[in-house]
Write a protein that holds these residues in place. Structure first.
Motif, PDB file in Angstrom:
ATOM      1  N   THR A   1       0.809  -1.221   0.000  1.00  0.00           N
ATOM      2  CA  THR A   1       0.000   0.000   0.000  1.00  0.00           C
ATOM      3  C   THR A   1       0.842   1.270   0.000  1.00  0.00           C
TER       4      THR A   1
ATOM      5  N   TYR B   1     -12.262  -2.370  -5.707  1.00  0.00           N
ATOM      6  CA  TYR B   1     -12.014  -1.115  -5.010  1.00  0.00           C
ATOM      7  C   TYR B   1     -10.649  -0.559  -5.385  1.00  0.00           C
ATOM      8  N   SER B   2     -10.566   0.770  -5.512  1.00  0.00           N
ATOM      9  CA  SER B   2      -9.262   1.416  -5.681  1.00  0.00           C
ATOM     10  C   SER B   2      -9.259   2.722  -4.901  1.00  0.00           C
ATOM     11  N   SER B   3      -8.086   3.080  -4.403  1.00  0.00           N
ATOM     12  CA  SER B   3      -7.953   4.345  -3.680  1.00  0.00           C
ATOM     13  C   SER B   3      -6.523   4.835  -3.788  1.00  0.00           C
ATOM     14  N   GLU B   4      -6.382   6.137  -3.648  1.00  0.00           N
ATOM     15  CA  GLU B   4      -5.073   6.761  -3.589  1.00  0.00           C
ATOM     16  C   GLU B   4      -5.163   7.882  -2.570  1.00  0.00           C
TER      17      GLU B   4
ATOM     18  N   GLN C   1      -1.570   3.647  -2.022  1.00  0.00           N
ATOM     19  CA  GLN C   1      -2.482   3.198  -3.086  1.00  0.00           C
ATOM     20  C   GLN C   1      -2.953   1.792  -2.781  1.00  0.00           C
ATOM     21  N   THR C   2      -4.226   1.571  -3.066  1.00  0.00           N
ATOM     22  CA  THR C   2      -4.820   0.254  -2.943  1.00  0.00           C
ATOM     23  C   THR C   2      -5.637   0.003  -4.197  1.00  0.00           C
ATOM     24  N   SER C   3      -5.500  -1.195  -4.732  1.00  0.00           N
ATOM     25  CA  SER C   3      -6.260  -1.507  -5.936  1.00  0.00           C
ATOM     26  C   SER C   3      -6.557  -3.000  -5.992  1.00  0.00           C
ATOM     27  N   ASN C   4      -7.812  -3.308  -6.255  1.00  0.00           N
ATOM     28  CA  ASN C   4      -8.225  -4.684  -6.502  1.00  0.00           C
ATOM     29  C   ASN C   4      -9.440  -4.608  -7.429  1.00  0.00           C
TER      30      ASN C   4
END
Length: 189
Positions: free
Chosen positions: A114, A143-146, A137-140
């Protein structure tokens, strides 16, 4: 036979517990952001400084001034940039442009992690962090986020080193939904 089995089991448990404690006693590879942030959470919770806070979600903005802040929750993302876990010892490229600056960048082989980057700049007189910046950053598939984090510190009115300003910006996106952009900024007085 039972005695031999018991002795072997005891030996394995003893050596494995020694290995774990030896790993925990190893010095930090990276700058210890977690200890600094936890200390700030404790001190700010006790001092209750006035905070001018701005919150924006998808361009809808609100502002408030308060000294009733849950600092554990407010600075939680900064505790998540702790990269001094034993499993992460070789996950970041270290750059030291000078003795007061630490820059950690995630190695290409570690894309699943992350914390993508961490920047720490120390004050030349106190050797305390005056600037901490991080990108998470998280991505799957769902869901994704920065998140971009900024924490500025300095001497407060009582000549104590503490957080002066913090800023969290970024987005969260669930599959099949619009992206939600956010900003949280606090200025301590």
């Amino acid at each position: 036979m039972r005695f031999v089995y018991s002795v072997c089991l005891l030996f394995v448990l003893t050596t494995s517990s020694c290995t774990d404690s030896a790993q925990q006693n190893q010095p930090n590879v990276y700058y210890d952001v977690l200890s600094f942030v936890k200390r700030q959470i404790d001190e700010l919770s006790a001092q209750k400084p006035l905070v001018a806070k701005t919150i924006s979600i998808n361009q809808k903005q609100s502002e408030q001034k308060t000294n009733e802040v849950n600092w554990s929750r407010e600075l939680e993302l900064f505790t998540q940039v702790d990269i001094n876990k034993p499993a992460l010892r070789n996950s970041y490229q270290i750059t030291r442009p000078d003795s007061l600056t630490y820059r950690y960048t995630l190695k290409k082989s570690e894309e699943r992690l992350t914390v993508r980057s961490l920047f720490v700049q120390l004050d030349s007189a106190t050797r305390q962090p005056r600037l901490i910046e991080a990108v998470l950053q998280t991505s799957n598939p769902l869901y994704s986020s920065e998140r971009h984090l900024l924490l500025e510190s300095g001497l407060a009115g009582n000549q104590q080193w503490r957080v002066k300003r913090y800023r969290l910006t970024g987005y969260q996106k669930l599959s099949y939904f619009d992206k939600n952009e956010f900003l949280v900024e606090g200025q301590l007085h």
